[in-house]
Every structure is written in C-alpha cells, then in structure tokens.
Scaffold this motif. Structure first.
Motif, PDB file in Angstrom:
ATOM      1  N   SER A  39      33.400  10.011 -36.937  1.00  0.00           N
ATOM      2  CA  SER A  39      33.544  10.420 -38.342  1.00  0.00           C
ATOM      3  C   SER A  39      34.034   9.237 -39.154  1.00  0.00           C
ATOM      4  O   SER A  39      34.571   8.256 -38.616  1.00  0.00           O
ATOM      5  CB  SER A  39      34.517  11.597 -38.471  1.00  0.00           C
ATOM      6  OG  SER A  39      35.817  11.207 -38.059  1.00  0.00           O
ATOM      7  N   GLU A  40      33.846   9.339 -40.459  1.00  0.00           N
ATOM      8  CA  GLU A  40      34.319   8.311 -41.379  1.00  0.00           C
ATOM      9  C   GLU A  40      35.138   8.968 -42.475  1.00  0.00           C
ATOM     10  O   GLU A  40      34.763  10.022 -42.997  1.00  0.00           O
ATOM     11  CB  GLU A  40      33.146   7.543 -41.986  1.00  0.00           C
ATOM     12  CG  GLU A  40      32.333   6.761 -40.958  1.00  0.00           C
ATOM     13  CD  GLU A  40      31.133   6.066 -41.566  1.00  0.00           C
ATOM     14  OE1 GLU A  40      31.262   4.881 -41.942  1.00  0.00           O
ATOM     15  OE2 GLU A  40      30.072   6.701 -41.660  1.00  0.00           O
ATOM     16  N   GLY A  41      36.267   8.356 -42.811  1.00  0.00           N
ATOM     17  CA  GLY A  41      37.133   8.915 -43.840  1.00  0.00           C
ATOM     18  C   GLY A  41      37.672   7.829 -44.737  1.00  0.00           C
ATOM     19  O   GLY A  41      37.372   6.637 -44.554  1.00  0.00           O
ATOM     20  N   SER A 130      35.505  18.399 -35.799  1.00  0.00           N
ATOM     21  CA  SER A 130      36.419  18.891 -36.833  1.00  0.00           C
ATOM     22  C   SER A 130      36.105  20.330 -37.226  1.00  0.00           C
ATOM     23  O   SER A 130      34.994  20.833 -37.023  1.00  0.00           O
ATOM     24  CB  SER A 130      36.334  18.010 -38.080  1.00  0.00           C
ATOM     25  OG  SER A 130      35.098  18.210 -38.741  1.00  0.00           O
ATOM     26  N   GLU A 180      38.669  18.687 -42.505  1.00  0.00           N
ATOM     27  CA  GLU A 180      38.332  17.446 -41.791  1.00  0.00           C
ATOM     28  C   GLU A 180      39.469  16.982 -40.889  1.00  0.00           C
ATOM     29  O   GLU A 180      39.233  16.266 -39.907  1.00  0.00           O
ATOM     30  CB  GLU A 180      38.019  16.323 -42.791  1.00  0.00           C
ATOM     31  CG  GLU A 180      36.736  16.522 -43.579  1.00  0.00           C
ATOM     32  CD  GLU A 180      36.960  17.241 -44.895  1.00  0.00           C
ATOM     33  OE1 GLU A 180      36.176  17.024 -45.827  1.00  0.00           O
ATOM     34  OE2 GLU A 180      37.936  18.041 -44.993  1.00  0.00           O
ATOM     35  N   ASN A 181      40.698  17.368 -41.224  1.00  0.00           N
ATOM     36  CA  ASN A 181      41.862  16.910 -40.467  1.00  0.00           C
ATOM     37  C   ASN A 181      42.374  17.938 -39.467  1.00  0.00           C
ATOM     38  O   ASN A 181      43.493  17.801 -38.957  1.00  0.00           O
ATOM     39  CB  ASN A 181      42.983  16.488 -41.425  1.00  0.00           C
ATOM     40  CG  ASN A 181      42.630  15.219 -42.177  1.00  0.00           C
ATOM     41  OD1 ASN A 181      41.736  14.476 -41.773  1.00  0.00           O
ATOM     42  ND2 ASN A 181      43.314  14.971 -43.274  1.00  0.00           N
ATOM     43  N   ASP A 194      45.389  13.184 -38.366  1.00  0.00           N
ATOM     44  CA  ASP A 194      45.416  12.265 -39.505  1.00  0.00           C
ATOM     45  C   ASP A 194      46.710  12.382 -40.321  1.00  0.00           C
ATOM     46  O   ASP A 194      46.801  13.124 -41.288  1.00  0.00           O
ATOM     47  CB  ASP A 194      44.202  12.464 -40.412  1.00  0.00           C
ATOM     48  CG  ASP A 194      43.920  11.214 -41.246  1.00  0.00           C
ATOM     49  OD1 ASP A 194      44.887  10.494 -41.563  1.00  0.00           O
ATOM     50  OD2 ASP A 194      42.753  10.946 -41.573  1.00  0.00           O
ATOM     51  N   SER A 216      43.888  14.674 -51.094  1.00  0.00           N
ATOM     52  CA  SER A 216      42.494  15.118 -51.015  1.00  0.00           C
ATOM     53  C   SER A 216      42.181  16.095 -52.131  1.00  0.00           C
ATOM     54  O   SER A 216      42.857  17.124 -52.281  1.00  0.00           O
ATOM     55  CB  SER A 216      42.219  15.764 -49.653  1.00  0.00           C
ATOM     56  OG  SER A 216      42.332  14.791 -48.630  1.00  0.00           O
TER      57      SER A 216
END
Length: 326
Positions: A39-41, A130, A180-181, A194, A216
């Motif tokens: 994944s990318e964040g 996720s 996502e976290n 995260d 976020s």
C-alpha cells in the motif's frame, strides 16, 4: 470491568524490536520493487519483505521525505510510541532501520554529494490487508463479503485495541483512525496500525493543543480541526465514523473534514425499520439485529460535536461486551 482487566493484562513487551541494516531490507523487498508494494500512504510506502532463510514475511514501511510531517519526526513517533506495545489488536513492530549514506543528488542544476538518511519501520505482515480494501475496494480479488458476525468482531477488536492505548500508564492517542489504518490478520482479527500522528500523554494529562493540524480528511474531530485540541475523545470521534462504516457498509465520502453530512444521513436513514429490511441484515435473528442497532447508536454518540457528550472507550467496550461476551 472484566473486559478492561483482560485487556490490561497485555502490557508492554519486554522483547524490543531489532535495528536492521538497510542492505537486509533491500534484499528482502527485492530492492523495494514495485511488485512488492502492499500500500501507499501520505507518510510512506509499505512493502512485502520475504526473509529468504525461513520464508517469513514482514511488512517494511519506507518513509518518504515529502510527507505531511518530516520523516525523522514520523520515525521517532512510530518507533518510540509503539516499540514496546504488545496487544492482539495493535500491529506489532518487529524492527526498524535508520541509516545515513552519502549519495549524489541534483541541486541547482548540478550534482553534489549529500548525506541522505533512510528511515524504515518493519511490522508483522497481515495477510488480509486493510479494512478499507476489504470493505470498499471494488476489485473482486481484494474484496470479500463480510457477514455481520465478522463485522461485529472487527468492531469489538478495534475498540479493545483503543481501550488498551487509552488506558496505558502513559496513554497514547492515535489521531489517525480510519479504514486504511486498520489491518486484518488471520481470521480477520483487526489491528490498529500507523502511529505516525500519535501523541503520548502525561499521566495526569487529558488534553493538549497544537497549532499544526494534520490528519485524515473525513475523520478529524471538530475541536481538533478548528481549535487544535487533542484528547482521547479525538480518537472516539474517528472511532465512531469507523463503527458506522463497518456497520452500515456505507463509505464515508470524505467530502468534509469531519463528515457531518455523512453522519446526518446515517442518523436519518438507519432506523430499526431500515435495518430489518436491509438486504445485508434481513435474515439476522433478533439478537444480531439488536447488535446492529446498538452499534449504529454507539457510532452516532461517538460523533457528537461536543467532545464531552461522546462516550469514553471503557463504556463502549462494556456495552459491546454486554451484547456478546467474548
């Protein structure tokens, strides 16, 4: 409360994570290959690392320099805040790396030699990805239908993880709870991940203020967004949105930083009549329907604009445990 005491038994682990050399992390991620990306964040990219000797898999997060917060600050927050934590609903940190190497970089139309620091954090690998991917990803390979029993288990697990963080001797406020976290392990056990934005509170401290609001979009508590106030109730606001999303299966559109339109829509639409006629829940027995109704009610209470009206995490955990004891 029995639930609380059971959670508190998961105290800090005496086995601290290891400092790993960057060459080792390059090797197990195939030099951070694109096909190893999980994944990318905003704070970095997560890679799948395969340790060759025993085929053990770990997740390697490579922090990026142009993140909302500097890489060194993100690194220190994540490593220091969760290094010794051990709980079934908190992602486990298994290693880290910070190495400075001399590299040629372009500056002002010429190349110069500069010291470049690479910061990486390694976690346990969670095979089911996720919560965001499982709930809302439209790709057939990534999405599976999650029944109510599993959704309820995920909600309870997230709440137990948050209880653990908030009730530590030195409490931790996560500050970035969102789908996502939340990572899902074997049997869909949820783990909070995260901790880049997390804050550590003093023993007698319940609130602090900041002039730098980073979070976020769609999950930020109003008092944090507009006044920079941080407290455990900031997490409760984000938790409420998570509970609503998991229960209803409807995605927060993230059109507003605190998702007020989404909250108002759920409050209006998700009546008991709507729940009992919903295709996802129409076949549930009365006990399960009550669980759905109660979870929506908890979620709505968690997103009260006035933080003093939000329930504390111990009350939420106690209510859920009363519905279905572990």
């Amino acid at each position: 409360m029995a639930t609380g005491s059971k959670i508190k038994e998961s105290k800090q682990s005496p086995e601290l994570p290891k400092q790993l050399p960057i060459d080792f992390l390059k090797k197990i991620t195939n030099n951070f290959a694109e096909d190893r990306i999980i994944s990318e964040g905003p704070f970095g990219t997560l890679y799948k690392g395969i340790v060759p000797d025993d085929d053990k898999v770990i997740a390697v997060k490579k922090l990026q320099d142009n993140a909302p917060m500097s890489a060194d600050k993100t690194f220190s927050k994540e490593v220091q805040n969760i290094m010794a934590l051990k709980h079934v609903n908190i992602v486990e940190l298994v290693g880290f790396c910070t190495e400075t190497q001399k590299k040629l970089v372009q500056f002002d139309k010429r190349y110069i030699q500069a010291d470049i620091t690479e910061s990486l954090i390694c976690y346990e690998y969670l095979p089911n990805g996720s919560l965001q991917a499982n709930l809302f990803d439209t790709k057939a390979s990534a999405k599976q239908e999650i029944n109510w029993d599993t959704r309820f288990k995920i909600i309870k697990g997230i709440c137990q993880g948050l209880f653990f963080l908030h009730k530590l001797d030195i409490p931790i406020v996560h500050m970035d709870l969102k789908p996502e976290n939340i990572l899902l392990g074997v049997d869909m056990v949820p783990k909070i991940a995260d901790f880049a934005l997390s804050r550590v509170f003093g023993q007698e401290q319940t609130r602090l203020c900041t002039q730098t609001v980073v979070g976020s979009y769609g999950y930020m508590a109003p008092e944090y967004l507009y006044r920079g106030e941080i407290s455990a109730q900031s997490d409760i606001y984000s938790l409420g949105l998570l509970i609503i999303e998991i229960t209803t299966g409807e995605q927060n559109p993230r059109e507003q930083p605190s998702a007020r339109n989404f909250v108002d829509k759920v409050r209006k639409d998700w009546t008991l009549q709507h729940i009992t006629s919903h295709s996802k829940y129409a076949s549930l027995d009365s006990g399960s329907l009550q669980e759905v109704k109660t979870c929506i009610e908890i979620g709505i209470r968690c997103v009260e604009i006035d933080r003093r009206n939000r329930p504390p995490i111990e009350e939420i955990v106690g209510t859920l445990e009363g519905l279905r004891p572990s």
